[in-house]
Design a protein around this motif. Structure first.
Motif, mmCIF file in Angstrom:
data_model
loop_
_atom_site.group_PDB
_atom_site.id
_atom_site.type_symbol
_atom_site.label_atom_id
_atom_site.label_comp_id
_atom_site.label_asym_id
_atom_site.label_seq_id
_atom_site.Cartn_x
_atom_site.Cartn_y
_atom_site.Cartn_z
ATOM 1 N N UNK A 1 -53.157 59.255 8.281
ATOM 2 C CA UNK A 1 -53.277 58.286 9.378
ATOM 3 C C UNK A 1 -52.660 56.953 8.974
ATOM 4 N N UNK A 2 -52.954 56.516 7.752
ATOM 5 C CA UNK A 2 -52.411 55.249 7.258
ATOM 6 C C UNK A 2 -50.885 55.306 7.229
ATOM 7 N N UNK A 3 -50.337 56.411 6.721
ATOM 8 C CA UNK A 3 -48.872 56.562 6.653
ATOM 9 C C UNK A 3 -48.273 56.482 8.054
ATOM 10 N N UNK A 4 -48.927 57.154 9.013
ATOM 11 C CA UNK A 4 -48.433 57.131 10.387
ATOM 12 C C UNK A 4 -48.521 55.730 10.979
ATOM 13 N N UNK A 5 -49.627 55.022 10.721
ATOM 14 C CA UNK A 5 -49.781 53.658 11.236
ATOM 15 C C UNK A 5 -48.696 52.734 10.688
ATOM 16 N N UNK A 6 -48.390 52.884 9.395
ATOM 17 C CA UNK A 6 -47.358 52.017 8.798
ATOM 18 C C UNK A 6 -46.001 52.342 9.403
ATOM 19 N N UNK A 7 -45.686 53.632 9.531
ATOM 20 C CA UNK A 7 -44.392 54.028 10.095
ATOM 21 C C UNK A 7 -44.243 53.539 11.532
ATOM 22 N N UNK A 8 -45.341 53.510 12.269
ATOM 23 C CA UNK A 8 -45.289 53.064 13.653
ATOM 24 C C UNK A 8 -45.524 51.575 13.819
ATOM 25 N N UNK A 9 -45.658 50.843 12.688
ATOM 26 C CA UNK A 9 -45.939 49.398 12.720
ATOM 27 C C UNK A 9 -47.181 49.125 13.580
ATOM 28 N N UNK A 10 -48.227 49.943 13.383
ATOM 29 C CA UNK A 10 -49.487 49.809 14.124
ATOM 30 C C UNK A 10 -50.410 48.917 13.311
ATOM 31 N N UNK A 11 -50.667 47.712 13.816
ATOM 32 C CA UNK A 11 -51.491 46.756 13.096
ATOM 33 C C UNK A 11 -52.970 46.881 13.466
ATOM 34 N N UNK A 12 -53.224 47.406 14.645
ATOM 35 C CA UNK A 12 -54.621 47.611 15.062
ATOM 36 C C UNK A 12 -55.045 48.968 14.523
ATOM 37 N N UNK A 13 -55.667 48.948 13.354
ATOM 38 C CA UNK A 13 -56.024 50.215 12.711
ATOM 39 C C UNK A 13 -57.294 50.040 11.890
ATOM 40 N N UNK A 14 -57.968 51.143 11.644
ATOM 41 C CA UNK A 14 -59.165 51.130 10.799
ATOM 42 C C UNK A 14 -59.007 52.059 9.605
ATOM 43 N N UNK A 15 -58.022 52.954 9.651
ATOM 44 C CA UNK A 15 -57.882 53.963 8.603
ATOM 45 C C UNK A 15 -57.645 53.336 7.243
ATOM 46 N N UNK A 16 -56.845 52.268 7.201
ATOM 47 C CA UNK A 16 -56.553 51.628 5.920
ATOM 48 C C UNK A 16 -57.828 51.085 5.281
ATOM 49 N N UNK A 17 -58.660 50.458 6.096
ATOM 50 C CA UNK A 17 -59.911 49.923 5.568
ATOM 51 C C UNK A 17 -60.823 51.038 5.069
ATOM 52 N N UNK A 18 -60.930 52.130 5.852
ATOM 53 C CA UNK A 18 -61.785 53.238 5.443
ATOM 54 C C UNK A 18 -61.261 53.903 4.169
ATOM 55 N N UNK A 19 -59.916 54.043 4.074
ATOM 56 C CA UNK A 19 -59.333 54.635 2.877
ATOM 57 C C UNK A 19 -59.575 53.741 1.667
ATOM 58 N N UNK A 20 -59.476 52.431 1.863
ATOM 59 C CA UNK A 20 -59.728 51.497 0.766
ATOM 60 C C UNK A 20 -61.152 51.653 0.243
ATOM 61 N N UNK A 21 -62.101 51.816 1.172
ATOM 62 C CA UNK A 21 -63.503 51.994 0.772
ATOM 63 C C UNK A 21 -63.680 53.265 -0.049
ATOM 64 N N UNK A 22 -63.064 54.360 0.397
ATOM 65 C CA UNK A 22 -63.237 55.639 -0.302
ATOM 66 C C UNK A 22 -62.514 55.632 -1.649
ATOM 67 N N UNK A 23 -61.352 55.004 -1.711
ATOM 68 C CA UNK A 23 -60.634 54.899 -2.986
ATOM 69 C C UNK A 23 -61.425 54.036 -3.957
ATOM 70 N N UNK A 24 -62.059 52.992 -3.435
ATOM 71 C CA UNK A 24 -62.904 52.154 -4.276
ATOM 72 C C UNK A 24 -64.068 52.956 -4.860
ATOM 73 N N UNK A 25 -64.656 53.811 -4.029
ATOM 74 C CA UNK A 25 -65.769 54.638 -4.507
ATOM 75 C C UNK A 25 -65.321 55.629 -5.579
ATOM 76 N N UNK A 26 -64.012 55.954 -5.582
ATOM 77 C CA UNK A 26 -63.484 56.814 -6.640
ATOM 78 C C UNK A 26 -63.372 56.062 -7.963
ATOM 79 N N UNK A 27 -63.423 54.735 -7.921
ATOM 80 C CA UNK A 27 -63.273 53.929 -9.122
ATOM 81 C C UNK A 27 -61.887 53.343 -9.283
#
Length: 558
Positions: A266-292
């Motif tokens: 979803x994040x890759x698609x949002x970046x390719x489409x220049x979609x600034x209204x998104x939540x996937x990046x924030x959610x991915x950041x949270x999950x990557x953070x939980x990975x350490x």
């Protein structure tokens, strides 16, 4: 109109990155040998696309600028509304303020033309954009003015879709409590209404069906959405929505790796489409953070905040901002652990350093003795080297002197030979001349003697030979003397020698100056002419010179 935009974006993406699109559409894309998602590869692609985001934004801005120009060129309201729709589609997930601005301009145009249906469609669009931007109060105010009974099927679908989105965002944005419970209940009711009025083949029906069905039959939703996802390409809004919905489905079934995989897509698609209204990046950041992976989480969260700021979405910015203290705390904890580890390393290093210093002192004492001996040897070597250098310089000077002496000797030998040759020729000529006069005298031929004396053959011939020898000597010393002199003269005043001449009177005057016979009387005696003739030649040469004031000095430098 949105479908037309998606088709245009799809066509452009196919031209720019056909190979990448085919790869993303393949069934086994980003999977390891055992079929599990290759998260590291997906994360690496997210990192790369973040770095390329400015390219997609530049392309989007180019399209927007073209639409703005088109807006000034169309000459009727219907065409202007089409351009407005395209601008709104470009801006609605890119820059909130601009999207709202063009919606309002389009609505005012529809109002002037009396197009009620378009006015209502644009008001619903404005409410939808406001809800996505977190302007919940404004969105509710706009939607409260809508009379559901006056809407046709298409507008009802848009109306309930907007209410569903508004309720969903309120649920995610507001703290858990009674109000969020009411928003969740309202969303279910709006979804039921939407399902009754929407076309079963529409995209709105599909996404709301997935939201309703994922709790009852997540397997069915996964199967259908993964099939639907293949119809779209990364960079389109449809791809992003379906991929993010799949991430929620897998999250509900606790398949965390697949959830992360679809969030990354979803994040890759949002970046390719220049979609600034998104939540996937924030959610991915949270999950990557939980990975350490704190560094990557920081990158994603910063990108999410940048997007929210660019879009001017208070909701996304606030949600992303909630994670910042958590990441800061993690950084602080990591730094604390690193400092503790560093203190241990410093203690160990200090002990090893003390041991090393002790060993170094012993080594230095030994080296001091060696250094003294080396210093004595070095001094001796320097003295020998200096002596050798002085000797070499003396030898070089002697060699240069010998070279100059040999050169001088050769020159002296050459001119001694010339002098002896000239003297020999002169004596021979005088002997012949004397013999001729003697013969005439013995014959008693006084008239012949007088005639011979008047003719002056001996002196003329001797002088001619003398000048030839002089010319030879000068040209041996200065082979290009005539050419060098001409370089100092103006093109139309240069010396031109006759056939067979080596030097003429002008060049001989300059040659005498060159070898140190610059006195006028000496030159006159040498050339067998008057003093005024010598001065006349010198004056004429100076007037023909490129630099008359420095001419004779330049001749001396040849």
């Amino acid at each position: 109109m949105i479908n037309r935009l998606h088709k245009a974006v799809t066509s452009r993406l196919m031209i720019m990155s056909t190979a990448a699109v085919i790869t993303m559409a393949a069934a086994g894309c980003h999977k390891t040998a055992d079929g599990t998602p290759d998260l590291e590869q997906l994360y690496a692609e997210v990192d790369e696309e973040i770095g390329h985001s400015h390219i997609y934004e530049t392309e989007k801005n180019r399209r927007i600028e073209q639409l703005r120009r088109n807006l000034t060129r169309v000459d009727n309201d219907q065409s202007r509304l089409v351009v407005y729709d395209n601008l709104i589609s470009e801006y609605q997930s890119y820059v909130c303020d601009s999207a709202l601005k063009y919606v309002e301009e389009a609505r005012e145009l529809a109002e002037l033309s009396g197009d009620k249906h378009t006015q209502m469609r644009l008001m619903l669009k404005k409410a939808d954009i406001a809800s996505h931007a977190g302007l919940f109060t404004e969105a509710h105010e706009m939607l409260s003015k809508v009379n559901e009974n006056e809407l046709d099927s298409a507008l009802k679908t848009a109306y309930y879709s907007t209410l569903c989105a508004l309720s969903q965002y309120e649920t995610e944005y507001l703290p858990a409590g009674e109000y969020t419970f009411k928003s969740r209940e309202a969303r279910r009711n709006y979804t039921d209404s939407l399902m009754r009025v929407a076309d079963p083949g529409s995209f709105a029906y599909l996404t709301n069906w997935a939201d309703e069905t994922m709790h009852e039959d997540p397997g069915l939703v996964k199967h259908r959405l993964e099939g639907e996802l293949k119809k779209y390409m990364p960079g389109t809004r449809e791809y992003s929505v379906i991929a993010s919905t799949l991430a929620r489905v897998y999250g509900q079934t606790s398949d965390i790796n697949m959830q992360k995989a679809y969030l990354a897509k979803t994040v890759i698609s949002d970046i390719k489409g220049a979609i600034k209204e998104n939540m996937a990046m924030r959610e991915l950041a949270t999950m990557v953070f939980e990975e350490g992976n704190i560094e990557r989480a920081n990158l994603y969260m910063k990108s999410s905040l940048d997007d929210a700021t660019y879009y001017a979405a208070s909701m996304s910015g606030a949600q992303s901002g909630r994670m910042l203290p958590v990441i800061d705390s993690a950084y602080a904890a990591r730094q604390k652990n690193q400092q503790k580890h560093l203190r241990s390393l410093i203690a160990i290093t200090s002990f090893l350093l003390a041991m090393a210093i002790t060993g170094l002192i012993v080594i230095l004492r030994q080296m001091r003795h060696v250094k003294r001996a080396n210093k004595m040897v070095h001094q001796s070597n320097e003295e020998l080297s200096a002596m050798s250098e002085r000797l070499q310089q003396t030898n070089d000077a002697l060699a240069e002197t010998n070279k100059e002496l040999r050169k001088s000797n050769r020159t002296a030998e050459e001119y001694a030979g010339l002098f002896m040759d000239f003297c020999s020729v002169t004596i021979s000529n005088l002997q012949k001349y004397h013999l001729t006069l003697r013969t005439l005298a013995l014959q008693g031929n006084v008239k012949g003697i007088l005639k011979k004396l008047d003719k002056g053959d001996a002196s003329s011939e001797t002088l001619k030979v003398f000048y030839q020898k002089f010319d030879d000597a000068i040209l041996n010393l200065y082979p290009n003397f005539a050419d060098k002199v001409n370089e100092l003269l103006q093109p139309d005043g240069r010396v031109v020698l006759k056939s067979g001449e080596r030097l003429n009177t002008e060049l001989r005057i300059l040659a005498l100056m060159k070898i140190g016979l610059g006195d006028g009387e000496q030159m006159a005696d040498f050339l067998r002419c008057s003093l005024s003739t010598v001065y006349t030649y010198r004056s004429k040469l100076k007037r023909r010179a490129l630099n008359p004031e420095k001419f004779e000095g330049e001749v001396m430098s040849i």
